[in-house]
Motif scaffolding. Structure first.
Motif, PDB file in Angstrom:
ATOM      1  N   LYS A  47       0.790  -1.495  -0.437  1.00  0.00           N
ATOM      2  CA  LYS A  47       0.001   0.097  -0.049  1.00  0.00           C
ATOM      3  C   LYS A  47       0.976   1.211  -0.008  1.00  0.00           C
ATOM      4  O   LYS A  47       2.353   1.222   0.332  1.00  0.00           O
ATOM      5  N   GLN A  49       0.613   3.407   1.390  1.00  0.00           N
ATOM      6  CA  GLN A  49       1.734   4.489   3.218  1.00  0.00           C
ATOM      7  C   GLN A  49       2.835   3.120   3.444  1.00  0.00           C
ATOM      8  O   GLN A  49       3.050   3.139   4.719  1.00  0.00           O
ATOM      9  N   CYS A  50       2.772   2.174   2.610  1.00  0.00           N
ATOM     10  CA  CYS A  50       3.931   1.184   4.076  1.00  0.00           C
ATOM     11  C   CYS A  50       5.240   1.928   3.425  1.00  0.00           C
ATOM     12  O   CYS A  50       5.997   1.439   4.104  1.00  0.00           O
ATOM     13  N   THR A  56       1.850   2.394  10.380  1.00  0.00           N
ATOM     14  CA  THR A  56       1.624   0.999  11.070  1.00  0.00           C
ATOM     15  C   THR A  56       2.172   0.422   9.713  1.00  0.00           C
ATOM     16  O   THR A  56       2.154  -0.595   9.897  1.00  0.00           O
ATOM     17  N   HIS A  57       1.614   0.339   8.996  1.00  0.00           N
ATOM     18  CA  HIS A  57       1.386  -0.173   6.935  1.00  0.00           C
ATOM     19  C   HIS A  57       3.499   0.078   7.348  1.00  0.00           C
ATOM     20  O   HIS A  57       3.852  -0.911   6.725  1.00  0.00           O
ATOM     21  N   GLN A  60       4.476  -2.697   9.169  1.00  0.00           N
ATOM     22  CA  GLN A  60       4.530  -4.238   8.857  1.00  0.00           C
ATOM     23  C   GLN A  60       5.494  -4.351   8.343  1.00  0.00           C
ATOM     24  O   GLN A  60       5.530  -5.687   8.262  1.00  0.00           O
TER      25      GLN A  60
END
Length: 126
Positions: A47, A49-50, A56-57, A60
């Motif tokens: 995504k 946002q990663c 949070t992404h 992860q």
């Protein structure tokens, strides 16, 4: 997501390299044409946002990415700062000047005063 995949090339981030720049470089040196293609290799649904440090992404994603390059997720995250990189030369600052899809007018580039591109043949649409 747990996987046993390890990339053959495992470069470490350069000093002051952005996380997105590092992931693009990692993908490239391992024969992947894009971040999405690399993420697919490690069974991770990427995504936008990663690639934003501190989200949070991002955490992860680094948890999944780190074992593929034989480094702990904490050590990998330590290379990157949650603030966006700013280039300075003592007189000015430049921030986020990269475009993933620049819009370029070929006709404008052919204007002699600009001389960005020299095209000897007429441009044909594909």
């Amino acid at each position: 997501m747990s996987n046993n995949i390890q990339f053959p090339a495992r470069p470490r981030p350069f000093n002051r390299e952005s996380f997105k720049g590092y992931v693009l470089r990692l993908a490239s040196v391992n024969g992947r044409g894009s971040i999405r293609e690399m993420a697919k290799t490690i069974n991770y649904k990427i995504k936008p946002q990663c690639l934003v440090v501190g989200t949070t992404h991002y955490i992860q994603f680094t948890d999944v990415l780190a074992p593929t390059i034989e480094i702990s997720a904490e050590k990998l995250r330590a290379y990157f700062s949650p603030t966006s990189p700013v280039l300075t030369n003592g007189y000015s600052s430049i921030e986020n000047i990269a475009f993933s899809s620049p819009r370029i007018c070929v006709a404008c580039c052919q204007v002699e005063e600009l001389s960005l591109i020299h095209i000897s043949e007429p441009t044909r649409p594909y």
